[in-house]
Design a protein around this motif. Sequence first.
Motif, PDB file in Angstrom:
ATOM      1  N   ALA A  65       0.908 -13.016 -10.777  1.00  0.00           N
ATOM      2  CA  ALA A  65       1.262 -12.868  -9.367  1.00  0.00           C
ATOM      3  C   ALA A  65       1.582 -11.420  -9.016  1.00  0.00           C
ATOM      4  O   ALA A  65       1.228 -10.948  -7.932  1.00  0.00           O
ATOM      5  N   GLU A  66       2.222 -10.700  -9.909  1.00  0.00           N
ATOM      6  CA  GLU A  66       2.580  -9.309  -9.602  1.00  0.00           C
ATOM      7  C   GLU A  66       1.341  -8.411  -9.570  1.00  0.00           C
ATOM      8  O   GLU A  66       1.302  -7.439  -8.816  1.00  0.00           O
ATOM      9  N   THR A  67       0.326  -8.733 -10.364  1.00  0.00           N
ATOM     10  CA  THR A  67      -0.943  -7.986 -10.283  1.00  0.00           C
ATOM     11  C   THR A  67      -1.599  -8.234  -8.926  1.00  0.00           C
ATOM     12  O   THR A  67      -2.128  -7.311  -8.308  1.00  0.00           O
ATOM     13  N   ALA A  68      -1.548  -9.479  -8.456  1.00  0.00           N
ATOM     14  CA  ALA A  68      -2.102  -9.804  -7.134  1.00  0.00           C
ATOM     15  C   ALA A  68      -1.329  -9.059  -6.051  1.00  0.00           C
ATOM     16  O   ALA A  68      -1.925  -8.516  -5.113  1.00  0.00           O
ATOM     17  N   ARG A  69      -0.011  -8.996  -6.184  1.00  0.00           N
ATOM     18  CA  ARG A  69       0.814  -8.295  -5.203  1.00  0.00           C
ATOM     19  C   ARG A  69       0.478  -6.811  -5.184  1.00  0.00           C
ATOM     20  O   ARG A  69       0.316  -6.207  -4.122  1.00  0.00           O
ATOM     21  N   ALA A  70       0.371  -6.197  -6.366  1.00  0.00           N
ATOM     22  CA  ALA A  70       0.059  -4.764  -6.451  1.00  0.00           C
ATOM     23  C   ALA A  70      -1.311  -4.468  -5.843  1.00  0.00           C
ATOM     24  O   ALA A  70      -1.475  -3.478  -5.118  1.00  0.00           O
ATOM     25  N   ALA A  71      -2.289  -5.324  -6.107  1.00  0.00           N
ATOM     26  CA  ALA A  71      -3.630  -5.135  -5.531  1.00  0.00           C
ATOM     27  C   ALA A  71      -3.590  -5.286  -4.019  1.00  0.00           C
ATOM     28  O   ALA A  71      -4.278  -4.559  -3.287  1.00  0.00           O
ATOM     29  N   PHE A  72      -2.767  -6.206  -3.523  1.00  0.00           N
ATOM     30  CA  PHE A  72      -2.614  -6.392  -2.082  1.00  0.00           C
ATOM     31  C   PHE A  72      -2.036  -5.138  -1.436  1.00  0.00           C
ATOM     32  O   PHE A  72      -2.510  -4.697  -0.385  1.00  0.00           O
ATOM     33  N   VAL A  73      -1.018  -4.563  -2.061  1.00  0.00           N
ATOM     34  CA  VAL A  73      -0.392  -3.345  -1.514  1.00  0.00           C
ATOM     35  C   VAL A  73      -1.426  -2.218  -1.443  1.00  0.00           C
ATOM     36  O   VAL A  73      -1.513  -1.503  -0.441  1.00  0.00           O
ATOM     37  N   GLU A  74      -2.244  -2.073  -2.489  1.00  0.00           N
ATOM     38  CA  GLU A  74      -3.290  -1.036  -2.473  1.00  0.00           C
ATOM     39  C   GLU A  74      -4.298  -1.295  -1.353  1.00  0.00           C
ATOM     40  O   GLU A  74      -4.741  -0.368  -0.684  1.00  0.00           O
ATOM     41  N   ALA A  75      -4.666  -2.560  -1.157  1.00  0.00           N
ATOM     42  CA  ALA A  75      -5.613  -2.899  -0.092  1.00  0.00           C
ATOM     43  C   ALA A  75      -5.004  -2.630   1.284  1.00  0.00           C
ATOM     44  O   ALA A  75      -5.691  -2.154   2.187  1.00  0.00           O
ATOM     45  N   ALA A  76      -3.721  -2.914   1.431  1.00  0.00           N
ATOM     46  CA  ALA A  76      -3.051  -2.634   2.703  1.00  0.00           C
ATOM     47  C   ALA A  76      -3.053  -1.135   2.983  1.00  0.00           C
ATOM     48  O   ALA A  76      -3.316  -0.703   4.108  1.00  0.00           O
ATOM     49  N   HIS A  77      -2.787  -0.350   1.950  1.00  0.00           N
ATOM     50  CA  HIS A  77      -2.821   1.105   2.118  1.00  0.00           C
ATOM     51  C   HIS A  77      -4.231   1.570   2.471  1.00  0.00           C
ATOM     52  O   HIS A  77      -4.404   2.442   3.325  1.00  0.00           O
ATOM     53  N   GLU A  78      -5.235   0.997   1.815  1.00  0.00           N
ATOM     54  CA  GLU A  78      -6.631   1.332   2.114  1.00  0.00           C
ATOM     55  C   GLU A  78      -6.946   1.044   3.585  1.00  0.00           C
ATOM     56  O   GLU A  78      -7.713   1.770   4.224  1.00  0.00           O
ATOM     57  N   ALA A  79      -6.323  -0.011   4.138  1.00  0.00           N
ATOM     58  CA  ALA A  79      -6.557  -0.398   5.531  1.00  0.00           C
ATOM     59  C   ALA A  79      -5.626   0.328   6.506  1.00  0.00           C
ATOM     60  O   ALA A  79      -5.653   0.069   7.698  1.00  0.00           O
ATOM     61  N   GLY A  80      -4.766   1.221   5.974  1.00  0.00           N
ATOM     62  CA  GLY A  80      -3.878   2.002   6.836  1.00  0.00           C
ATOM     63  C   GLY A  80      -2.613   1.288   7.248  1.00  0.00           C
ATOM     64  O   GLY A  80      -1.979   1.665   8.239  1.00  0.00           O
ATOM     65  N   MET A  81      -2.225   0.250   6.509  1.00  0.00           N
ATOM     66  CA  MET A  81      -1.016  -0.511   6.832  1.00  0.00           C
ATOM     67  C   MET A  81       0.122  -0.124   5.892  1.00  0.00           C
ATOM     68  O   MET A  81      -0.112   0.162   4.723  1.00  0.00           O
ATOM     69  N   HIS A  82       1.330  -0.147   6.414  1.00  0.00           N
ATOM     70  CA  HIS A  82       2.517   0.093   5.591  1.00  0.00           C
ATOM     71  C   HIS A  82       3.007  -1.227   5.008  1.00  0.00           C
ATOM     72  O   HIS A  82       2.814  -2.277   5.612  1.00  0.00           O
ATOM     73  N   VAL A  83       3.655  -1.129   3.846  1.00  0.00           N
ATOM     74  CA  VAL A  83       4.216  -2.294   3.174  1.00  0.00           C
ATOM     75  C   VAL A  83       5.659  -1.986   2.817  1.00  0.00           C
ATOM     76  O   VAL A  83       5.953  -0.945   2.230  1.00  0.00           O
ATOM     77  N   LEU A  84       6.550  -2.894   3.202  1.00  0.00           N
ATOM     78  CA  LEU A  84       7.957  -2.753   2.845  1.00  0.00           C
ATOM     79  C   LEU A  84       8.312  -3.804   1.796  1.00  0.00           C
ATOM     80  O   LEU A  84       7.794  -4.910   1.867  1.00  0.00           O
ATOM     81  N   PRO A  85       9.093  -3.515   0.813  1.00  0.00           N
ATOM     82  CA  PRO A  85       9.893  -2.313   0.635  1.00  0.00           C
ATOM     83  C   PRO A  85       9.151  -1.170  -0.060  1.00  0.00           C
ATOM     84  O   PRO A  85       9.699  -0.081  -0.222  1.00  0.00           O
ATOM     85  N   ASP A  86       7.912  -1.365  -0.446  1.00  0.00           N
ATOM     86  CA  ASP A  86       7.167  -0.389  -1.247  1.00  0.00           C
ATOM     87  C   ASP A  86       7.087   0.993  -0.600  1.00  0.00           C
ATOM     88  O   ASP A  86       7.173   2.007  -1.278  1.00  0.00           O
ATOM     89  N   ASP A  87       6.918   1.047   0.709  1.00  0.00           N
ATOM     90  CA  ASP A  87       6.736   2.322   1.404  1.00  0.00           C
ATOM     91  C   ASP A  87       8.015   2.835   2.061  1.00  0.00           C
ATOM     92  O   ASP A  87       7.970   3.788   2.838  1.00  0.00           O
ATOM     93  N   LYS A  88       9.136   2.212   1.776  1.00  0.00           N
ATOM     94  CA  LYS A  88      10.382   2.547   2.465  1.00  0.00           C
ATOM     95  C   LYS A  88      10.744   4.040   2.322  1.00  0.00           C
ATOM     96  O   LYS A  88      11.053   4.698   3.310  1.00  0.00           O
ATOM     97  N   ALA A  89      10.698   4.573   1.107  1.00  0.00           N
ATOM     98  CA  ALA A  89      11.071   5.978   0.887  1.00  0.00           C
ATOM     99  C   ALA A  89      10.139   6.911   1.661  1.00  0.00           C
ATOM    100  O   ALA A  89      10.581   7.868   2.291  1.00  0.00           O
ATOM    101  N   GLU A  90       8.850   6.612   1.638  1.00  0.00           N
ATOM    102  CA  GLU A  90       7.863   7.432   2.351  1.00  0.00           C
ATOM    103  C   GLU A  90       8.106   7.403   3.850  1.00  0.00           C
ATOM    104  O   GLU A  90       8.046   8.439   4.521  1.00  0.00           O
ATOM    105  N   LEU A  91       8.406   6.239   4.396  1.00  0.00           N
ATOM    106  CA  LEU A  91       8.660   6.108   5.828  1.00  0.00           C
ATOM    107  C   LEU A  91       9.958   6.810   6.232  1.00  0.00           C
ATOM    108  O   LEU A  91      10.027   7.404   7.303  1.00  0.00           O
ATOM    109  N   GLU A  92      10.957   6.752   5.380  1.00  0.00           N
ATOM    110  CA  GLU A  92      12.223   7.433   5.683  1.00  0.00           C
ATOM    111  C   GLU A  92      12.045   8.952   5.674  1.00  0.00           C
ATOM    112  O   GLU A  92      12.655   9.649   6.482  1.00  0.00           O
ATOM    113  N   LYS A  93      11.202   9.461   4.776  1.00  0.00           N
ATOM    114  CA  LYS A  93      10.915  10.904   4.741  1.00  0.00           C
ATOM    115  C   LYS A  93      10.224  11.358   6.012  1.00  0.00           C
ATOM    116  O   LYS A  93      10.467  12.440   6.510  1.00  0.00           O
ATOM    117  N   ALA A  94       9.337  10.523   6.538  1.00  0.00           N
ATOM    118  CA  ALA A  94       8.571  10.870   7.735  1.00  0.00           C
ATOM    119  C   ALA A  94       9.449  10.911   8.984  1.00  0.00           C
ATOM    120  O   ALA A  94       9.103  11.574   9.949  1.00  0.00           O
TER     121      ALA A  94
END
Length: 95
Positions: A65-94
Amino acid sequence: MGVDLPVLIKPLQVEIDGMGRYRKAETVDQLAAMLLSGKWHHRGGPKFHSALMRSVEALEFYTDAETARAAFVEAAHEAGMHVLPDDKAELEKAN
């Protein structure tokens, strides 16, 4: 009659409903549903196909399941979407 058990993941929220509008997922079923929904913006990329394949594998075999989750996060990034909590630090920096 068999019972389909949910394949749980570390919960996430993906910005699939538009900028700043997030949808929550707690299972691989929910990840797959988002990938196959009409709201997914970028279906042709290799990361999309990988995420879909990993989700199907996790659902079929109740594993990875965690491999599926990690692949989903990469696909979301490829599509230009943010994912929380994964992108939280990046969004706070921005901000």
